[in-house]
Structure formats: structure tokens, C-alpha cells
Write a protein that holds these residues in place. Structure first.
Motif, mmCIF file in Angstrom:
data_model
loop_
_atom_site.group_PDB
_atom_site.id
_atom_site.type_symbol
_atom_site.label_atom_id
_atom_site.label_comp_id
_atom_site.label_asym_id
_atom_site.label_seq_id
_atom_site.Cartn_x
_atom_site.Cartn_y
_atom_site.Cartn_z
ATOM 1 N N MET A 140 -38.801 -15.982 -63.521
ATOM 2 C CA MET A 140 -39.922 -15.218 -63.133
ATOM 3 C C MET A 140 -40.096 -13.629 -63.971
ATOM 4 O O MET A 140 -41.101 -13.557 -64.431
ATOM 5 N N PHE A 141 -38.886 -13.191 -64.398
ATOM 6 C CA PHE A 141 -39.168 -12.047 -65.203
ATOM 7 C C PHE A 141 -39.438 -12.359 -66.775
ATOM 8 O O PHE A 141 -40.313 -11.508 -67.283
ATOM 9 N N VAL A 142 -39.091 -13.455 -67.329
ATOM 10 C CA VAL A 142 -39.753 -13.908 -68.585
ATOM 11 C C VAL A 142 -41.460 -13.967 -68.293
ATOM 12 O O VAL A 142 -42.189 -13.369 -69.149
ATOM 13 N N ALA A 143 -41.842 -14.650 -67.186
ATOM 14 C CA ALA A 143 -43.178 -14.946 -66.945
ATOM 15 C C ALA A 143 -43.739 -13.596 -66.871
ATOM 16 O O ALA A 143 -45.018 -13.358 -67.228
ATOM 17 N N LEU A 144 -43.356 -12.865 -66.056
ATOM 18 C CA LEU A 144 -44.196 -11.390 -65.589
ATOM 19 C C LEU A 144 -44.271 -10.554 -67.021
ATOM 20 O O LEU A 144 -45.011 -9.916 -67.139
ATOM 21 N N GLY A 145 -42.700 -10.601 -67.892
ATOM 22 C CA GLY A 145 -43.030 -9.732 -68.948
ATOM 23 C C GLY A 145 -44.012 -10.473 -69.830
ATOM 24 O O GLY A 145 -44.612 -9.577 -70.717
ATOM 25 N N VAL A 202 -45.362 -16.803 -70.999
ATOM 26 C CA VAL A 202 -45.666 -16.792 -69.452
ATOM 27 C C VAL A 202 -45.500 -18.357 -68.805
ATOM 28 O O VAL A 202 -44.973 -18.440 -67.899
ATOM 29 N N LEU A 203 -46.110 -19.358 -69.630
ATOM 30 C CA LEU A 203 -45.843 -20.550 -69.424
ATOM 31 C C LEU A 203 -44.720 -20.988 -69.117
ATOM 32 O O LEU A 203 -44.131 -21.638 -68.028
ATOM 33 N N CYS A 204 -43.737 -20.796 -70.138
ATOM 34 C CA CYS A 204 -42.311 -21.175 -70.156
ATOM 35 C C CYS A 204 -41.499 -20.522 -69.225
ATOM 36 O O CYS A 204 -40.713 -21.221 -68.293
ATOM 37 N N GLY A 205 -41.840 -19.214 -68.667
ATOM 38 C CA GLY A 205 -40.988 -18.603 -67.733
ATOM 39 C C GLY A 205 -41.496 -18.999 -66.351
ATOM 40 O O GLY A 205 -40.439 -19.208 -65.526
ATOM 41 N N ILE A 252 -42.597 -22.066 -65.626
ATOM 42 C CA ILE A 252 -42.212 -23.350 -65.344
ATOM 43 C C ILE A 252 -40.475 -23.394 -65.249
ATOM 44 O O ILE A 252 -39.892 -24.090 -64.171
ATOM 45 N N LEU A 253 -39.696 -22.598 -65.883
ATOM 46 C CA LEU A 253 -38.341 -22.309 -65.612
ATOM 47 C C LEU A 253 -38.036 -21.832 -64.214
ATOM 48 O O LEU A 253 -37.032 -22.271 -63.552
ATOM 49 N N SER A 254 -38.898 -20.868 -63.992
ATOM 50 C CA SER A 254 -38.713 -20.252 -62.376
ATOM 51 C C SER A 254 -38.926 -21.347 -61.211
ATOM 52 O O SER A 254 -38.227 -21.314 -60.290
ATOM 53 N N ALA A 255 -39.546 -22.272 -61.627
ATOM 54 C CA ALA A 255 -40.041 -23.284 -60.425
ATOM 55 C C ALA A 255 -39.320 -24.669 -60.471
ATOM 56 O O ALA A 255 -39.326 -25.506 -59.849
ATOM 57 N N SER A 256 -38.641 -24.958 -61.824
ATOM 58 C CA SER A 256 -37.791 -25.745 -61.766
ATOM 59 C C SER A 256 -36.584 -26.021 -61.021
ATOM 60 O O SER A 256 -36.095 -25.008 -60.920
#
Length: 293
Positions: free
Chosen positions: A130-135, A284-287, A289-293
Motif C-alpha cells: 500500500m505504501f509503495v503504491a501511495l508513494g 503504483v501498479l506493482c505496489g 498488486i502486492l498489497s492485494a495479493s
């Protein structure tokens, strides 16, 4: 996860098409609010035809009056008139870049409230993703702006939007929790309550009916109706994701619209992205996907 990502793609399409409609009224503060009213009204009409075709309107009205329906009504008021009004007002006061950066923090706020209010548990991988995506979203959005009119007021509006959108996901999830309300019924309620809230309160406060008539007469309603079609499909996917995987996973996937909009802006509007924009869009996409996987 697939529905969450598709919701982001479709919301990006909604955003790009709606920006085309609003480009004719750039100088008017009330134009985004009027467009939001027309957008949600069109969406409600589409969903009413959909439920009429499925012969499900009576059932949807019945569950609207239930205790679970109350959660959806509260979510609708927060996410529609309140949240969107905060969003478009923030754009006017401090520009779209800063608004996107601060308002996109709503998944983090929503996750925090899920832990505090509903005792949900977050894994380290979810938090990190989540923080990767938000960053990535913040890095993508935080560019200098020369359209700042009142930064403190704009920041307040963006934070209002963040709170409302974060709570919308949580309350909508609670409304669908007992399986008495399906995701498409919940969305029909959401768009109906939102359009009603705009029509009864916001449009009268801003004296927006004359501009709404202008948009219809000058045929710009076509762009708004097209955006509403994409937005309706996006919300169907988003509410389905909320129902299936929960708000803490669905909300980070939903903010990927910031990344998808770069590619769609290139395809539809001819706006060529920079290398920096492509890089942070991938972050954003990678973060997410990681958060939801």
C-alpha cells in the motif's frame, strides 16, 4: 483482484473523458460540481435500466429500507456529494497535482479506520504494498503548480475528500457483509442517493441549474454521459471487489487509475507521457498488486 484493477482502468477512462467535457468550462468553479451531478444522474439512469431489465428494482428498493441499506446510504453521502465536492474544490484552490497527491491517501486512512473500527488485521505485505503504491501516486502527482489560489483551504478540501472516500469503502463493505445486498444493488443505491444529494443540496447551493441546462443544450452532456458509462462500469467492479476481497485490498487497486490515466491520456488526448511518469505509474501498479495479493 482482477475486478479491482479493472475498476482502476475504467475510472481512468471516466476521468479522461470527463476532463474533455470540462475543458469547455475551465474558468468556472461550479462546472465540476454540475458535471458530477449530471455524471451520477446518468449513472443512476443506466443502473435503473439494468435493474429493470433484470426485474430487480422492487428488491433493490426493499433492501434500501433495511438496516444494511443504511450503511450504503451513509457511504453514498460520504463518497458522492461530500467527497467529490471536496475533491473538485481542492482542484480549484490548489490545482490538480496536489489534489491528486493528498486525496489518493484515502486507502491508507481507510485501512487505519478498518483496524480501529472493525478490528481488521493487515499483513506486513499489505502495508508495504500500500505504501509503495501511495508513494508512487504522490511522486507522480507532486509537480509544481501555478494554479494555487489558497493552499490551506485546498488542503482542507483534499483531506475532507480523503476521509470521505476512505469511509465510503468501509461502510459499503459493511452494507454488503451479510449477503442481503449485492454489489450491483448497493451501487444502484449509491448513485441514486448521490444524485439526489447533489440535486437537492449542492445544485441549489451553487445555483448550478442554469449551467446544467447549458451543458445539455450545447451537447457536452454526450461526453458526460460517456464518462458516466465508464464510471458505472468502474463502480460495479469496485463494489464487487469491496464485497469479494474487502476494502483494505480493493482501495489500493482502485487508485491505480492514476497510473492507467497516463496511457489513456496518450491514446485519447495525445498527451505523451515522460519517462518519469511511466516509471512511477509502474511503481503504483506493482505496489497495488502486492498489497492485494
Amino acid at each position: 483482484m482482477g475486478f479491482g484493477l479493472l475498476a482502476g482502468v475504467l475510472w481512468a477512462l471516466d476521468t479522461v473523458v470527463l476532463s474533455k467535457a470540462l475543458s469547455f468550462y475551465e474558468a468556472l468553479l461550479i462546472a465540476p460540481l454540475v458535471a458530477a451531478f449530471l455524471h451520477d444522474t446518468c449513472s443512476f439512469v443506466y443502473l435503473t435500466f439494468y435493474h429493470g431489465w433484470k426485474k430487480g428494482i422492487k428488491k433493490a428498493v426493499r433492501v434500501l429500507r433495511s438496516k444494511q441499506g443504511l450503511w450504503i446510504v451513509l457511504a453514498s453521502i460520504l463518497g458522492g456529494p461530500l467527497g467529490m465536492s471536496g475533491y473538485v474544490s481542492a482542484i480549484f484552490f490548489m490545482g490538480p497535482s496536489y489534489t491528486a497527491a493528498f486525496s489518493s491517501l484515502y486507502p491508507a486512512f481507510g485501512a487505519l479506520m478498518a483496524v480501529v473500527l472493525f478490528k481488521e488485521k493487515l499483513t506486513r505485505k499489505q502495508v508495504f504494498g500500500m505504501f509503495v503504491a501511495l508513494g508512487g501516486v504522490v511522486a507522480l502527482s507532486m509537480t509544481p503548480s501555478d494554479s494555487i489560489r489558497n493552499f490551506p483551504l485546498g488542503l482542507g478540501c483534499a483531506l475532507l475528500c480523503m476521509v470521505c472516500w476512505g469511509l465510503e469503502g468501509l461502510l459499503a463493505q459493511q452494507g454488503m457483509k451479510k449477503e442481503t445486498i449485492s454489489s450491483d444493488q448497493a451501487l444502484w443505491m449509491r448513485q441514486g442517493v448521490s444524485a439526489l444529494g447533489y440535486g437537492l443540496v449542492i445544485m441549489n447551493l451553487i445555483s448550478g441549474w442554469e449551467l446544467a441546462e447549458t451543458m445539455v443544450v450545447q451537447h457536452h452532456i454526450g461526453w458526460i454521459a460517456l464518462a458516466a458509462l465508464a464510471g458505472t462500469a468502474s463502480y460495479l467492479c469496485y463494489y464487487h471487489a469491496l464485497h469479494q476481497i474487502g476494502s483494505t485490498k480493493a482501495m489500493p487497486l482502485n487508485i491505480t487509475y492514476v497510473a492507467w490515466s497516463i496511457g489513456l491520456s496518450f491514446l485519447i488526448l495525445g498527451a505523451v507521457p515522460s519517462g518519469r511518469e511511466v516509471l512511477f505509474a509502474l511503481v503504483v501498479l506493482c505496489g497495488a498488486i502486492l498489497s492485494a495479493s
